[in-house]
Design a protein around this motif. Structure first.
Motif, PDB file in Angstrom:
ATOM      1  N   ARG A 199      10.463   9.536 -17.832  1.00  0.00           N
ATOM      2  CA  ARG A 199      10.757   8.238 -17.223  1.00  0.00           C
ATOM      3  C   ARG A 199      10.537   8.282 -15.715  1.00  0.00           C
ATOM      4  O   ARG A 199      10.035   7.318 -15.128  1.00  0.00           O
ATOM      5  N   ALA A 200      10.928   9.393 -15.082  1.00  0.00           N
ATOM      6  CA  ALA A 200      10.802   9.498 -13.620  1.00  0.00           C
ATOM      7  C   ALA A 200       9.350   9.424 -13.188  1.00  0.00           C
ATOM      8  O   ALA A 200       9.054   8.983 -12.073  1.00  0.00           O
ATOM      9  N   ALA A 201       8.422   9.846 -14.052  1.00  0.00           N
ATOM     10  CA  ALA A 201       6.996   9.736 -13.735  1.00  0.00           C
ATOM     11  C   ALA A 201       6.389   8.467 -14.302  1.00  0.00           C
ATOM     12  O   ALA A 201       5.579   7.801 -13.640  1.00  0.00           O
ATOM     13  N   GLY A 202       6.774   8.099 -15.523  1.00  0.00           N
ATOM     14  CA  GLY A 202       6.146   6.971 -16.195  1.00  0.00           C
ATOM     15  C   GLY A 202       6.515   5.626 -15.599  1.00  0.00           C
ATOM     16  O   GLY A 202       5.650   4.750 -15.437  1.00  0.00           O
ATOM     17  N   ILE A 203       7.788   5.432 -15.274  1.00  0.00           N
ATOM     18  CA  ILE A 203       8.214   4.140 -14.725  1.00  0.00           C
ATOM     19  C   ILE A 203       7.530   3.845 -13.390  1.00  0.00           C
ATOM     20  O   ILE A 203       6.954   2.766 -13.210  1.00  0.00           O
ATOM     21  N   PRO A 204       7.551   4.762 -12.410  1.00  0.00           N
ATOM     22  CA  PRO A 204       6.858   4.446 -11.153  1.00  0.00           C
ATOM     23  C   PRO A 204       5.347   4.357 -11.313  1.00  0.00           C
ATOM     24  O   PRO A 204       4.693   3.635 -10.557  1.00  0.00           O
ATOM     25  N   MET A 205       4.764   5.081 -12.296  1.00  0.00           N
ATOM     26  CA  MET A 205       3.332   4.952 -12.529  1.00  0.00           C
ATOM     27  C   MET A 205       2.997   3.538 -12.990  1.00  0.00           C
ATOM     28  O   MET A 205       2.085   2.889 -12.473  1.00  0.00           O
ATOM     29  N   PHE A 206       3.746   3.040 -13.960  1.00  0.00           N
ATOM     30  CA  PHE A 206       3.505   1.678 -14.441  1.00  0.00           C
ATOM     31  C   PHE A 206       3.773   0.661 -13.330  1.00  0.00           C
ATOM     32  O   PHE A 206       3.061  -0.336 -13.192  1.00  0.00           O
ATOM     33  N   MET A 207       4.739   0.943 -12.474  1.00  0.00           N
ATOM     34  CA  MET A 207       5.025   0.017 -11.387  1.00  0.00           C
ATOM     35  C   MET A 207       3.996   0.103 -10.270  1.00  0.00           C
ATOM     36  O   MET A 207       3.680  -0.906  -9.619  1.00  0.00           O
ATOM     37  N   ALA A 208       3.460   1.311 -10.026  1.00  0.00           N
ATOM     38  CA  ALA A 208       2.420   1.452  -9.011  1.00  0.00           C
ATOM     39  C   ALA A 208       1.173   0.672  -9.408  1.00  0.00           C
ATOM     40  O   ALA A 208       0.542   0.000  -8.577  1.00  0.00           O
ATOM     41  N   ILE A 209       0.813   0.753 -10.686  1.00  0.00           N
ATOM     42  CA  ILE A 209      -0.314  -0.045 -11.167  1.00  0.00           C
ATOM     43  C   ILE A 209      -0.013  -1.528 -10.984  1.00  0.00           C
ATOM     44  O   ILE A 209      -0.845  -2.310 -10.519  1.00  0.00           O
ATOM     45  N   GLY A 210       1.212  -1.909 -11.322  1.00  0.00           N
ATOM     46  CA  GLY A 210       1.596  -3.307 -11.185  1.00  0.00           C
ATOM     47  C   GLY A 210       1.582  -3.805  -9.756  1.00  0.00           C
ATOM     48  O   GLY A 210       1.223  -4.959  -9.485  1.00  0.00           O
ATOM     49  N   GLN A 211       1.953  -2.929  -8.814  1.00  0.00           N
ATOM     50  CA  GLN A 211       2.009  -3.365  -7.416  1.00  0.00           C
ATOM     51  C   GLN A 211       0.629  -3.626  -6.835  1.00  0.00           C
ATOM     52  O   GLN A 211       0.514  -4.294  -5.806  1.00  0.00           O
ATOM     53  N   CYS A 212      -0.420  -3.122  -7.483  1.00  0.00           N
ATOM     54  CA  CYS A 212      -1.769  -3.510  -7.056  1.00  0.00           C
ATOM     55  C   CYS A 212      -1.940  -5.027  -7.197  1.00  0.00           C
ATOM     56  O   CYS A 212      -2.677  -5.659  -6.433  1.00  0.00           O
ATOM     57  N   GLY A 213      -1.249  -5.608  -8.180  1.00  0.00           N
ATOM     58  CA  GLY A 213      -1.261  -7.058  -8.318  1.00  0.00           C
ATOM     59  C   GLY A 213      -0.592  -7.753  -7.151  1.00  0.00           C
ATOM     60  O   GLY A 213      -0.961  -8.883  -6.795  1.00  0.00           O
ATOM     61  N   SER A 214       0.396  -7.087  -6.532  1.00  0.00           N
ATOM     62  CA  SER A 214       1.050  -7.669  -5.358  1.00  0.00           C
ATOM     63  C   SER A 214       0.081  -7.769  -4.188  1.00  0.00           C
ATOM     64  O   SER A 214       0.149  -8.718  -3.388  1.00  0.00           O
ATOM     65  N   VAL A 215      -0.805  -6.772  -4.056  1.00  0.00           N
ATOM     66  CA  VAL A 215      -1.817  -6.833  -3.000  1.00  0.00           C
ATOM     67  C   VAL A 215      -2.715  -8.041  -3.218  1.00  0.00           C
ATOM     68  O   VAL A 215      -3.006  -8.801  -2.286  1.00  0.00           O
ATOM     69  N   PHE A 262       0.826  -1.200   0.000  1.00  0.00           N
ATOM     70  CA  PHE A 262       0.000   0.000   0.000  1.00  0.00           C
ATOM     71  C   PHE A 262       0.866   1.259   0.000  1.00  0.00           C
ATOM     72  O   PHE A 262       0.627   2.206  -0.757  1.00  0.00           O
ATOM     73  N   SER A 263       1.888   1.283   0.852  1.00  0.00           N
ATOM     74  CA  SER A 263       2.766   2.452   0.858  1.00  0.00           C
ATOM     75  C   SER A 263       3.566   2.529  -0.439  1.00  0.00           C
ATOM     76  O   SER A 263       3.849   3.612  -0.957  1.00  0.00           O
ATOM     77  N   TYR A 264       3.913   1.367  -0.960  1.00  0.00           N
ATOM     78  CA  TYR A 264       4.623   1.285  -2.235  1.00  0.00           C
ATOM     79  C   TYR A 264       3.823   1.998  -3.324  1.00  0.00           C
ATOM     80  O   TYR A 264       4.322   2.844  -4.070  1.00  0.00           O
ATOM     81  N   ILE A 265       2.534   1.653  -3.426  1.00  0.00           N
ATOM     82  CA  ILE A 265       1.663   2.206  -4.466  1.00  0.00           C
ATOM     83  C   ILE A 265       1.469   3.702  -4.275  1.00  0.00           C
ATOM     84  O   ILE A 265       1.549   4.487  -5.222  1.00  0.00           O
ATOM     85  N   LEU A 266       1.209   4.122  -3.040  1.00  0.00           N
ATOM     86  CA  LEU A 266       0.880   5.523  -2.767  1.00  0.00           C
ATOM     87  C   LEU A 266       2.063   6.459  -3.005  1.00  0.00           C
ATOM     88  O   LEU A 266       1.895   7.566  -3.523  1.00  0.00           O
ATOM     89  N   PHE A 267       3.258   6.033  -2.616  1.00  0.00           N
ATOM     90  CA  PHE A 267       4.401   6.943  -2.622  1.00  0.00           C
ATOM     91  C   PHE A 267       5.305   6.787  -3.842  1.00  0.00           C
ATOM     92  O   PHE A 267       6.224   7.582  -4.028  1.00  0.00           O
ATOM     93  N   GLN A 268       5.037   5.777  -4.681  1.00  0.00           N
ATOM     94  CA  GLN A 268       5.994   5.482  -5.744  1.00  0.00           C
ATOM     95  C   GLN A 268       6.167   6.633  -6.732  1.00  0.00           C
ATOM     96  O   GLN A 268       7.281   7.052  -7.030  1.00  0.00           O
ATOM     97  N   VAL A 269       5.059   7.161  -7.263  1.00  0.00           N
ATOM     98  CA  VAL A 269       5.162   8.215  -8.270  1.00  0.00           C
ATOM     99  C   VAL A 269       5.718   9.510  -7.685  1.00  0.00           C
ATOM    100  O   VAL A 269       6.700  10.056  -8.198  1.00  0.00           O
ATOM    101  N   PRO A 270       5.113  10.048  -6.593  1.00  0.00           N
ATOM    102  CA  PRO A 270       5.661  11.310  -6.072  1.00  0.00           C
ATOM    103  C   PRO A 270       7.101  11.199  -5.606  1.00  0.00           C
ATOM    104  O   PRO A 270       7.896  12.121  -5.808  1.00  0.00           O
ATOM    105  N   SER A 271       7.470  10.080  -4.987  1.00  0.00           N
ATOM    106  CA  SER A 271       8.843   9.959  -4.491  1.00  0.00           C
ATOM    107  C   SER A 271       9.838   9.867  -5.627  1.00  0.00           C
ATOM    108  O   SER A 271      10.943  10.405  -5.557  1.00  0.00           O
ATOM    109  N   SER A 272       9.452   9.196  -6.726  1.00  0.00           N
ATOM    110  CA  SER A 272      10.372   9.065  -7.849  1.00  0.00           C
ATOM    111  C   SER A 272      10.572  10.398  -8.552  1.00  0.00           C
ATOM    112  O   SER A 272      11.691  10.738  -8.949  1.00  0.00           O
ATOM    113  N   VAL A 273       9.486  11.178  -8.712  1.00  0.00           N
ATOM    114  CA  VAL A 273       9.614  12.491  -9.338  1.00  0.00           C
ATOM    115  C   VAL A 273      10.436  13.419  -8.462  1.00  0.00           C
ATOM    116  O   VAL A 273      11.355  14.109  -8.924  1.00  0.00           O
ATOM    117  N   VAL A 274      10.130  13.441  -7.162  1.00  0.00           N
ATOM    118  CA  VAL A 274      10.860  14.313  -6.237  1.00  0.00           C
ATOM    119  C   VAL A 274      12.329  13.906  -6.154  1.00  0.00           C
ATOM    120  O   VAL A 274      13.208  14.753  -5.935  1.00  0.00           O
TER     121      VAL A 274
END
Length: 451
Positions: free
Chosen positions: A420-436, A107-119
């Motif tokens: 890439r800094a936004a797109g890669i974590p976005m695609f991974m955040a969507i993917g991590q929903c599968g981990s849940v 859950f924290s992975y999904i929520l923070f992935q995009v903003p943390s990667s951009v920042v």
């Protein structure tokens, strides 16, 4: 500067951004050809020496960080067989509490992935990655102090700053790592697949290594419960690696002291080869917005969703699955070692071939099919334990190989750094929903077949 001059300057900057954005939108059609032409040429001796220098500095730290990141993630499955449910989860007869503790991380992975990667683009890479490793290592080491399930769910997630590494690293940073974004600073498209295979292959090595550690801890005679000792042993190295990363990892090519001036010129040229590189610690907002509108990010996320569903369930429940074959707890943990070892080998060989052919999709399709065959064997062969154990090899090899390939695929196919800094974590955040979802696929009430 007068108003007219400022307006002209702003207009020129907008035109440059639009030009970069158009380049990003066309990058998948042009970068492949450019990179293929480049791959047919011999690298100069200076560039070969630079690549070797990068490999010797970046890969050992990145791979070790991901090794212990994944150890800290997958040790929950081993701890389940070492008394964790009985000590901290009131026995957990249905397995539901264990499932929620395992999925709390994502859950924290999904929520923070995009903003943390951009920042993260606003900070020096070595400080960002090293701090993430420190935070994750401290969290993992402190998990044995959690004596109730709600504390586990709180402590289990990585800290907000451990974005996607490398998502590395430790687990959040390494794996998406920011590692995808950061390594793309230094490696070209036709070099990336094998490097990502080395890096992600250590997730499979972690599974094998974790099984050996768990087997040893199972026979420890300590005043501390075995599962608590397991967390401590596997958490402390992450803290030490965080310190090493802060000290040894290079920063961006144009600002690190790791290069001399000739090497810096070559590294910057490589960084801008077939993609649009940024300069300095900044974020191009137009390119971030372009990533959010790119259909490829969401299509990749759907693919990654399915892969992570398999990966998360394998990491958390492989010892439990092998236990259903009729082995003791200790032997079940030991038998997780060979499937992970083979998965690391298959991933490396497949990624090497993928780099040579500059093709990802066909290899991903074949690897996914291999994993699917493994699941079908487990489903239709209920009694032959030799076949069922072989199926585990198919599942681990297929899953890890496909994930390693798709990570390398996205590392260079989105255009500019900011995209890439936004797109890669976005695609991974969507993917991590599968981990849940994967964390809830093996409730204890459905064993031993888990239909």
């Amino acid at each position: 500067m007068g108003p007219q001059q400022r307006d002209n300057s702003t207009a020129q900057l907008d035109l440059e951004n639009d030009s970069d954005l158009k380049q990003d939108q066309d990058i998948s059609a042009t970068s492949g050809d450019a990179d293929s032409r480049r791959s047919t040429l011999e690298l100069s001796p200076e560039e070969r020496r630079l690549v070797r220098k990068l490999d010797m500095r970046i890969l050992p730290i990145a791979c070790l960080m991901y090794l212990f990141a994944f150890l800290d993630r997958s040790n929950l499955g081993n701890a389940r067989l070492q008394g964790l449910p009985q000590d901290a989860l009131h026995g957990d007869p249905t397995g539901v509490l264990f499932d929620w503790i395992n999925s709390g991380f994502f859950f924290s992975y999904i929520l923070f992935q995009v903003p943390s990667s951009v920042v993260s683009k606003l900070f020096r890479p070595r400080l960002w990655l090293g701090s993430a490793a420190l935070g994750w290592g401290i969290s993992s080491t402190l998990m044995p102090a959690s004596a109730r399930e709600f504390r586990f769910i709180f402590v289990r997630p990585g800290p907000p700053f451990s974005g996607s590494l490398v998502q590395p690293p430790l687990r959040n940073v390494m794996k998406n790592w920011n590692i995808n974004v950061k390594t793309a600073y230094f490696y070209t498209k036709h070099e990336m697949g094998l490097r990502m295979a080395y890096w992600f292959g250590f997730a499979a090595v972690a599974g094998a290594f974790g099984g050996l550690i768990a087997f040893g801890v199972q026979h420890a005679h300590s005043a501390v419960a075995n599962w608590r000792l397991l967390f401590i042993i596997e958490g402390i190295p992450a803290v030490l690696l965080g310190i090493a990363a802060i000290t040894l990892l290079p920063d961006r090519p144009e600002m690190t002291s790791f290069f001399n001036e000739d090497e810096r010129a070559i590294a910057v040229s490589r960084m801008n080869r077939a993609i649009s590189g940024d300069v300095g610690l900044n974020v191009n907002k137009a390119h971030v917005w372009a990533a959010l509108k790119d259909w490829r990010v969401y299509m990749g996320g759907v693919i990654y969703f399915g892969l992570n569903c398999a990966l998360a369930s394998t990491s958390a429940f492989l010892p439990t699955i092998i236990l259903t074959f009729g082995f003791t707890n200790a032997i079940a943990q030991l038998l997780t070692v060979p499937p992970y070892a083979v998965a690391a080998l298959v991933l490396t060989l497949t990624s090497y071939a993928s780099d040579r052919m500059q093709s990802r999709g066909i290899f991903m399709a074949a690897s996914s099919a291999l994993g699917g065959i493994g699941y079908l064997l487990l489903l239709v062969v209920p009694s032959n334990e030799h076949v069922r154990y072989f199926a585990v090899f198919c599942i681990t090899s297929g899953t890890y190989t496909t994930i390693g390939l798709i990570i390398a695929w996205f590392a260079h196919n989105l255009g500019s750094e900011s995209k890439r800094a936004a797109g890669i974590p976005m695609f991974m955040a969507i993917g991590q929903c599968g981990s849940v979802l994967g964390s809830h696929l093996y409730p204890a009430t459905e064993g031993p077949r888990y239909m």
